[in-house]
Design a protein around this motif. Structure first.
Motif, PDB file in Angstrom:
ATOM      1  N   TYR B  19       9.450  -2.715  11.940  1.00 51.78           N
ATOM      2  CA  TYR B  19       9.656  -4.038  11.349  1.00 51.78           C
ATOM      3  C   TYR B  19       8.421  -4.907  11.543  1.00 51.78           C
ATOM      4  O   TYR B  19       7.749  -4.821  12.568  1.00 51.78           O
ATOM      5  N   PRO B  20       8.183  -5.782  10.568  1.00 49.54           N
ATOM      6  CA  PRO B  20       7.024  -6.670  10.716  1.00 49.54           C
ATOM      7  C   PRO B  20       7.213  -7.708  11.816  1.00 49.54           C
ATOM      8  O   PRO B  20       6.246  -8.245  12.314  1.00 49.54           O
ATOM      9  N   ARG B  21       8.449  -8.029  12.140  1.00 46.64           N
ATOM     10  CA  ARG B  21       8.679  -8.999  13.211  1.00 46.64           C
ATOM     11  C   ARG B  21       9.638  -8.397  14.219  1.00 46.64           C
ATOM     12  O   ARG B  21      10.646  -7.817  13.834  1.00 46.64           O
ATOM     13  N   PRO B 182       0.918   1.147   3.486  1.00 49.74           N
ATOM     14  CA  PRO B 182       0.326  -0.118   3.934  1.00 49.74           C
ATOM     15  C   PRO B 182       1.351  -1.226   3.749  1.00 49.74           C
ATOM     16  O   PRO B 182       2.126  -1.219   2.803  1.00 49.74           O
ATOM     17  N   ARG B 183       1.402  -2.159   4.709  1.00 50.73           N
ATOM     18  CA  ARG B 183       2.475  -3.142   4.667  1.00 50.73           C
ATOM     19  C   ARG B 183       1.959  -4.527   4.326  1.00 50.73           C
ATOM     20  O   ARG B 183       0.841  -4.876   4.643  1.00 50.73           O
ATOM     21  N   ALA B 184       2.842  -5.268   3.685  1.00 52.11           N
ATOM     22  CA  ALA B 184       2.510  -6.660   3.397  1.00 52.11           C
ATOM     23  C   ALA B 184       2.386  -7.398   4.725  1.00 52.11           C
ATOM     24  O   ALA B 184       3.165  -7.167   5.637  1.00 52.11           O
ATOM     25  N   GLU B 185       1.386  -8.245   4.826  1.00 54.36           N
ATOM     26  CA  GLU B 185       1.224  -9.061   6.027  1.00 54.36           C
ATOM     27  C   GLU B 185       2.302 -10.129   6.041  1.00 54.36           C
ATOM     28  O   GLU B 185       2.479 -10.858   5.090  1.00 54.36           O
ATOM     29  N   VAL B 186       3.031 -10.178   7.101  1.00 54.53           N
ATOM     30  CA  VAL B 186       4.012 -11.254   7.227  1.00 54.53           C
ATOM     31  C   VAL B 186       3.572 -12.136   8.379  1.00 54.53           C
ATOM     32  O   VAL B 186       3.369 -11.662   9.490  1.00 54.53           O
ATOM     33  N   GLU B 189       6.344 -15.283  12.947  1.00 55.57           N
ATOM     34  CA  GLU B 189       7.245 -16.437  12.948  1.00 55.57           C
ATOM     35  C   GLU B 189       7.010 -17.191  14.243  1.00 55.57           C
ATOM     36  O   GLU B 189       7.553 -16.875  15.277  1.00 55.57           O
TER      37      GLU B 189
END
Ligand SMILES: Cc1cc2nc3c(=O)[nH]c(=O)nc-3n(C[C@H](O)[C@H](O)[C@H](O)COP(=O)(O)O)c2cc1C
Ligand code: SF4
Ligand code: FES
Lengths: 866, 206, 434
Positions: B19-21, B182-186, B189
């Motif tokens: 997960y990105p976060r 490749p993942r989108a930059e999030v 938070e």
């Protein structure tokens, strides 16, 4: 500042056209136009969530009129809104009935009774009889969720104001919703109580009596309360407050929503310190800070005995007259606890009558007064809206809590950047874009590096981190605000002052917000209570005066024989407590005004003064904002306002300083120096004015923005202006109104910082909100929260010593050894140990200061595992 | 010191990487905490708070939103009997009553031998086998009281161990490998991360 | 008689005992749709789906093609698959997850390709332990096969799929609550606007949320073309659809039948489908589309199973769950149990839903169990009206999500259709079925 050009939109509310700002929330636009929409979950200082559904109104849409929450809906041009139709009424009454279904019928015993929006709404709209015959939800009665707050879950209406405040505003998500549906409740974790220093705000914004403050619970009923608007002087942020009393007892302090300052929030110290003002009635030991001194005292046969004012003033005058016959024989220390008028009166007495220039409102734990005056000053708002804020301070959450909240909001909610030059654990660090660790003796190197980009050998951060910080700050510092304070009391002020001057030179377009923390220290300095300074931010480069540390030295060497303490406790505040005791022992004359404290043991004469919430006047906060403080109660016994004490003392000395009243003092300040005073007193329910800035005044929100109109707590009561006396000063004004410039401060002297020795750790003596000061000691509710002595160490240093959290180590400083427990804290840089100033050991003794000597640029200790 | 066993901690870290976060891993991590301890313990909560950069109060509050997380110890087998509409029409209430008799515990309680916890549940989406029963979230398809009793004795005898692992174990198929695309930059938070880090700033011991 | 000529689209291999394995999947045409899709432009794939007029199978019935193209304005960051299926008596996604997980994964990859999204989360209801394991296995297999990961099946396109377990909360089926749960929070539905996750979804980024069954149709649609799908069914309701039939029927189960071509009566009575009512009792009422939907009486049994057809009569086809209640059914008890469900599953944010559901549930309990008062009947209607003003369908709402206004459906239907039963409960002091 460029003017923002604002277009407006027109919406129709109940058939009436009103102007609103694009993107404004409907509930606010309607309210400005005089249409109040009932609400529970909405709070203007938090993001709307639209969950209570009380604010439903009818809004035209392509699919006909629909019910929409006014607190969440943003206005757009041409929007047609009806807030008083049958449909709206049915929806709102329905919500209210649902809220009441499970709500207990205990208004008569509820703390909120009389000022409860739910009660008000019910009286205004409710049908009066309940259709709910089922058994109500039951919870075990109030639970103590933190040291200061109790929760009664049966009364909770699940508006989420408290949980949102804790998570979103304070960043202390120690309370949270637990469960689901109608079993949802606010709860803590069994392993972590709600010990946020902002916990009292949740009580203030709770729209029912679910959250109550222990110190206030069952203390008074709202209809017994009288209130007045004032300024909190617990720290130097200067939050606007409503001070309430019942009879002559303070009962409660509430935050007023001041746009430029506190947005309605308060820290728990400012909110609950009122206990110390009443004083601990049981305690009769005047050396105990919890004891309020109420009568003048004079030392007779070694004991302090109560006497009349006449006798005390006569004795004080005699002592002072004798001391002032010798050149440089007399000096004064303290003054941050005074109002501007009190400070002004004492300044007149000291410089004008007693002819001394040895005056200092700080205790060697602040910053050069002249340097502060010379810096281009930023307001709190400017800092909170700055593109980049750079902090060179201790933990702002502990030192200036509401400034912390404003900066945190800037970072979290508005995504602006914070660069932290951090000295140890800091709550802001978690929201800062970049944190550069700074060790004692390095601040000036870091400041230099921010300017020239060269990484000094000594520091513990990387070139890349330095580059990132420099990139954010930019070349000249445009849009940058430096918040500068005194992070470490155990390190010479010179290091930080050097750093500040370097920053000011290298970033000429940046502004500075001084982060001095002690109540009205800024007002005291502006009134000239420091060497070289004069009332009205005047500066006299020629005059030579001793600051506090120099005075203590001069007393020890016999050059100075008398000392006048203007409020505050000398021994509680200086680093070199051993040297200070020696000085007090040596001094011939010690006269103390104000509250009690350990220094009273040395006093010859004690003159009791009125304190916070007992006195009229003006004060100045860190940004230079002058606001009014108001008396809510009458000072106990025969404590006097400082203006009166100074004036009467002058009379005893055979002169007049021409300040027969606070109003007259205010008028004199304003007339002779141009410094705002009387105009502020006359406009006491405003947010005051910033010195040198006649910006338009901001619109005020009601004290309690959730409340139904007409409820007491929405009205902030002001003081009546009562002046008109003309001034008849018979001594010349001593002011010079030329503010100092950085240039006048002279060239840099090279700063020599001794090398840290490899076997020692440099000491960072940091500040905690719940310190050992008078406010905390005198407030039983807060006293239990006092910091205990623990050495915070980075894990490298812990490993090196071979100890773990909780172990006790031997600590050896310049003057001796003690034993203290250690705790892991990786926010402390390597090679440094952080400990709270004024923290106490298990027996209540102040332990660290006595082993440090305060003479070196940095303080070091050696640790040995036992 | 980690409360999670080494293997659980390892799986927790694998999950976090998906997960990105970190907070997004909350539910899977709580399942892991429950798998290790049989319920979600205070220590498990503290570890999840640390891994997701949140606070214990927040983790606990979130866990209590979801029915599957038990914050008090439960039996080795949690027996869920559905009484929702389809099962109601097929005798769900009666089966629940029967289950209570057989297991010797009230609805919501644990049997005296600590083996079973009985729950009344909402629709389990297996309505063609109404009334529907799950044990540790495995369908046992016992639509009659007799069939129910048979399953209970099999559970006691351990013959269903393969199909019905102990309470808390949810997914026994481990994800093979991490992420590839490749993942989108999030943007991190901030408020959440900060709440956590603030909460984790060591406080002076009282 | 039911029209059963349409091909089985999503249940084509459900009869095999090993339908969930990759080998069976590959042996029955698996991943051909994806291979074909990868030879097409992403827009062309999306346009096939648009042409198919595939209505979302999660409940709201929004056309998938339009959902995707509306999003085309801003690039989509995340695709989220809704496998939370918890609407009472709905059990079709459960079947697809357990019996044909590879088909779901292939459909998901096709959708991700069409949307040019490289990051997919499949949210599976926590109670589906077996389903979770099977979908995870299918995902692992797809990586192994090269259909997931970087440069899938030799294309330039990379995609990751993560299986995310729920933990037991019906509300997480609501797409914004599901996103919150994916972010590790309580499943609180988000307030609207923004109305679509496509504007701001997971982590505030544009996100498409689609149902498991919706996704499972994609391999067939790509293999056979959108037109072939659109040729089935009628009006806006194209293709076949899974109907979960439960309650007082002889043969409850999930049936894939052509939409519109069949009626409720066909579904319930056809021997190959529901097989009629137990003991040949008379139907008292049916719930046409999940417990959120207002009920129908036996007079509407000949209504075609089409989205618009059902909507015109004031209810909805919703999640495709049809519950049959017969003469032996106590409608008061049924409506009470449904309200109890909503009361337990309300997320608790909105006052009318949180407090209203509990109040109505308790009052209904009283009526069913003998404590009812005559005035309770109108009180119940008024409370319903306070949650969903006007008691219309689609409802007006006083709440954030439509769970709130779904609470009144059953109680309102039951009172409106069977007021006498309520009166009888009150006068008899309880339920005669007890
Ligand atoms: C209370 C509520 C529960 C829902 N539950 C589900 C569900 O379990 N599964 C599902 O796919 N959609 C459910 N939905 C609908 C979703 O919000 C969403 O519309 C759907 O997942 C979109 O996918 P589709 O367009 O493919 O149908 C629910 C909606 C609401 C209001
Ligand atoms: S309507 Fe009910 S379920 Fe939906 S958001 Fe509101 S409280 Fe939650
Ligand atoms: S929903 Fe608008 S004030 Fe609560």
């Amino acid at each position: 500042m460029t003017d923002v050009i604002r277009s407006t939109v027109t919406i129709t509310v109940n058939g009436r056209s009103i102007e609103a700002e694009p993107g404004e929330l409907l509930i606010e636009a309607a309210e400005r136009a005089g249409t109040y929409v009932p609400r529970f979950c909405y709070h203007p200082r938090m993001e709307p969530v639209g969950i209570c559904r009380m604010c439903l109104v009818e809004v035209d849409s392509p699919r006909g009129a629909t019910l929409q929450p006014a607190c969440y809906l943003k206005v757009n041009d041409g929007m047609n809104v009806v807030t008083d139709s049958e449909k709206v009424k049915k929806a709102q009454d329905g919500v209210l009935e649902f809220l009441l279904a499970n709500h207990p019928l205990d208004c008569p015993v509820c703390d909120k009774g009389g000022e409860c929006p739910l009660q008000d709404q019910t009286l205004a709209h409710g049908s009066g009889e309940t259709r709910f015959i089922e058994e109500k939800r039951h919870f075990v009665k109030p639970v103590e969720i933190g040291a200061l707050v109790l929760l009664d879950r049966e009364r909770c209406i699940q508006c989420a104001r408290c949980t949102r405040f804790a998570a979103d505003v304070a960043g202390d998500a120690q309370i949270a919703f637990a469960g689901r549906g109608d079993l949802i409740e606010v709860a803590t974790s069994p392993t972590q109580p709600f010990d946020s220093i902002f916990s009292g705000n949740t009580v203030q914004i709770c729209p029912v009596g679910a959250l109550t403050a222990k110190p206030y619970r069952f203390n008074a009923r709202p209809w017994d309360l009288e209130q007045i608007e004032s300024t909190c002087t617990t720290c130097a942020v200067g939050c606007r407050v409503a001070v309430q009393s019942s009879g002559n007892r303070l009962t409660r302090v509430l935050g007023v929503d001041s746009e430029p300052v506190n947005h309605g929030w308060l820290c728990d110290k400012g909110r609950f310190t009122l206990e110390s003002i009443d004083g601990n009635e049981e305690s009769t030991n005047p050396l105990n800070a919890a004891t309020r001194i109420t009568e003048p005292l004079v030392r007779r046969n070694g004991n302090l005995v109560a006497v009349s004012w006449g006798e005390a003033l006569g004795e004080a005058a005699e002592l002072l007259r004798r001391a002032s016959t010798t050149a440089d024989g007399l000096g004064a220390i303290g003054g941050a606890a005074l109002t501007n008028e009190g400070a002004f009166a004492w300044e007149r007495l000291l410089r004008g009558v007693l002819r001394t220039d040895h005056i200092d409102a700080q205790y060697g734990d602040g910053l050069s007064a002249a340097l502060i005056q010379a810096l281009p000053r930023a307001t709190i708002d400017e800092a909170a809206k700055a593109r980049v804020v750079v902090t060179l301070t201790g933990d702002l959450r502990e030192e200036l809590p509401i400034l912390f909240l404003r900066l945190r909001e800037s970072a979290v909610r508005f995504q602006r950047s914070i660069v932290e030059l951090n000295f140890g654990a800091s709550a802001l660090g978690s929201v800062a874009q970049i944190s550069l660790p700074v060790r004692p003796g390095e601040a000036h190197l870091v400041a230099q590096a921010l300017g020239d980009g060269t990484l000094p050998q000594e520091v513990v951060f990387t070139q890349r981190e330095l580059n990132d910080a420099r990139e954010l700050i930019g070349d000249g510092g445009e849009g940058v605000v430096f918040v500068v304070g005194r992070p470490n009391v155990a390190e010479s002020a010179e290091v930080i002052e050097h750093a500040i001057r370097l920053l000011a030179t290298q970033f000429p377009r940046a502004k500075f917000l001084p982060a001095l923390r002690r109540s009205n220290v800024m007002g005291a300095l502006d009134m000239g209570l420091a060497p070289k300074l004069r009332p009205g931010r005047g500066y006299d480069a020629e005059s030579v005066g001793r600051d506090t540390l120099e005075q203590l030295g001069a007393i020890r060497s016999g050059e100075q024989t008398a000392i006048l303490m203007l409020g505050g406790c000398l021994l509680g505040n200086v680093l070199d407590v051993v040297g200070a005791r020696e000085a007090l022992d040596t001094a011939d004359v010690v006269i103390v005004t104000g509250h009690g404290g350990a220094s009273l043991a040395y006093a010859d004469v004690v003159l009791p003064a009125a304190v916070q919430h007992e006195r009229l006047g003006t004060v100045t906060n860190i940004e230079g904002r002058v606001t009014a403080v108001a008396p809510k109660i009458v000072a106990p016994g025969s404590a006097w306002p400082d203006v009166a004490i100074a004036s009467e003392l002058a009379e005893e000395l055979g002169q007049s300083i021409g300040l027969a009243s606070v109003e007259l003092a205010a008028k004199t300040i304003e007339e002779t120096t141009g410094y705002p005073a009387l105009s502020v007193l006359n406009d006491s329910t405003s947010d005051g004015v910033v010195v040198g800035d006649v910006a338009e005044r901001s619109a005020r929100r009601p004290l309690d923005p959730m409340a139904f109109p007409g409820i007491r707590s929405t009205e902030s009561v002001g003081l009546g202006a009562n002046t008109g006396t003309t001034i008849s000063a018979d001594i010349a004004s001593t002011t010079s109104t030329m503010p100092v410039t950085l240039l006048e401060l002279g060239a840099f002297e090279k700063l020599e910082v001794p090398l840290a020795d490899a076997y020692s750790l440099r000491v960072n003596l940091s500040r905690r909100l719940y310190d050992n000061g008078i406010a905390v000691q005198g407030s039983p509710s807060l006293a239990t929260l006092k910091a205990v002595s623990v050495l915070h160490l980075n894990h490298f240093d812990l490993d090196r010593l071979g100890v773990v959290t909780g172990d006790v180590v031997g600590v050896t400083g310049a003057r001796g050894s003690i034993r203290l427990p250690v705790a892991l804290d990786d926010a402390v840089p390597r090679g440094v140990t952080e400990i709270a100033f004024g923290s106490l050991d298990a027996d209540g003794n102040d332990v660290v200061r006595p082993i440090l000597d305060g003479g070196d640029v940095i303080a070091q200790v050696r640790l040995e595992s036992a | 010191m980690s409360h999670f066993r080494i293997d659980i901690r390892q799986r927790a870290e694998e999950v976090l990487a998906l997960y990105p976060r970190p907070r997004s891993a909350m539910l899977p991590l709580l399942h892991l905490a429950q798998e290790q301890d049989g319920y979600v313990s205070d220590e498990g909560i503290a570890e999840v708070a640390e891994l997701t950069l949140t606070t214990p109060a927040d983790v606990r509050g979130t866990a209590l939103f979801y029915d599957m997380f038990h914050l008090e110890p439960v039996g080795r087998y949690v027996v869920s009997v559905c009484t929702n509409i389809a099962c109601l029409l097929a005798g769900g209430d009666e089966l629940l009553e029967h289950a209570s008799d057989t297991l010797g515990c009230a609805v919501g309680a644990t049997s005296s031998d600590g083996l079973f916890t009985l729950e009344e549940t909402e629709c389990l989406a297996d309505c063609n086998f109404a009334p529907c029963v799950q044990v540790n979230h495995r369908y046992v398809r016992t639509t009659t009281p007799d069939a129910f009793d048979t399953v209970v004795s099999q559970l006691r005898a351990g013959t269903l161990d393969h199909d019905v692992p102990p309470h808390g174990t949810l997914i026994r198929v481990r994800r093979a490998g991490g992420l590839h695309a490749p993942r989108a930059e999030v943007a991190a938070e901030r408020s959440v991360a900060s709440a956590a880090r603030e909460a984790r700033t060591p406080k002076e011991p009282k | 008689m039911a029209t059963l000529t349409a091909p089985r689209i999503v249940l084509s291999r459900a009869d095999y005992a090993d339908s969930h394995t990759l080998s069976r999947y590959l042996a029955t045409g698996g991943y051909e749709g994806l291979r074909k899709a990868l030879t097409m432009f992403p827009e062309a794939v999306a346009s096939e789906v648009d042409q198919a007029s595939l209505l979302g199978r999660g409940g709201a019935g929004f056309p998938a093609g339009r959902k995707w193209s509306m999003l085309r304005k801003a690039p989509i960051s995340y695709l989220v698959v809704n496998g939370d299926e918890s609407e009472p008596a709905t059990f079709k996604d459960h079947l697809l997850l357990e019996r044909d997980p590879n088909q779901l994964v292939e459909g998901v990859i096709i959708a991700a390709y069409a949307l040019q999204v490289s990051s997919v989360y499949i949210f599976v209801r926590g109670e589906f332990a077996l389903g979770l394991e099977r979908v995870q296995q299918a995902v692992n297999d797809a990586y192994e096969l090269g259909a997931l990961g970087s440069k899938i099946l030799g294309s330039e396109f990379s995609i990751d799929v993560v299986v995310h377990p729920g933990a037991g909360a019906y509300i997480c089926g609501e797409e914004t609550a599901l996103i919150e749960a994916l972010e590790g929070k309580r499943g609180f539905p988000r307030i609207k606007p923004p109305f679509f996750p496509a504007v701001a979804g997971l982590y505030g980024e544009p996100t498409v949320v689609n149902n498991v069954e919706t996704m499972s149709n994609l391999p067939w649609i790509i293999n056979h073309g959108g037109a072939a799908f659109a040729a089935l069914g009628g009006g806006r309701s194209t293709g076949t659809r899974l109907f979960a039939l439960a309650g007082r029927v002889n043969n409850p189960g999930v049936f894939e039948i052509e939409m519109v071509k069949n009626t409720f009566r066909d579904l319930i009575y056809d021997p190959q489908l529901g097989g009629g009512v137990i003991d040949d009792k008379k139907i008292k009422a049916i719930i046409p589309g999940g417990v959120s939907a207002p009920w129908f009486g036996p007079d509407l049994l000949d209504l075609p199973l089409g989205q618009d057809e059902v909507a015109e009569k004031g209810s909805m086809l919703g999640s495709g769950s049809i519950v049959v209640m017969d003469e032996t059914t106590c409608v008061v008890r049924a409506a009470w149990r449904i309200t109890k469900f909503f009361s337990r599953e309300s997320c608790g944010q909105c006052t009318p839903c949180r407090e209203g559901s509990g109040w109505i549930e308790r009052a209904m309990y009283r009526v069913e169990h003998g404590g009812g008062r005559m005035e309770d009947i109108d009180l119940l209607l008024d409370l319903c009206d306070n949650i969903a003003p006007g008691l219309t369908w689609p409802p007006q709402q006083t709440t954030i999500c439509v769970l709130g206004p779904s609470i009144p459906s059953s109680v309102h239907s039951a009172i409106q259709m069977f007021r006498d039963d309520f009166v009888e409960h009150v006068t008899n002091g309880g339920c005669r079925h007890d």
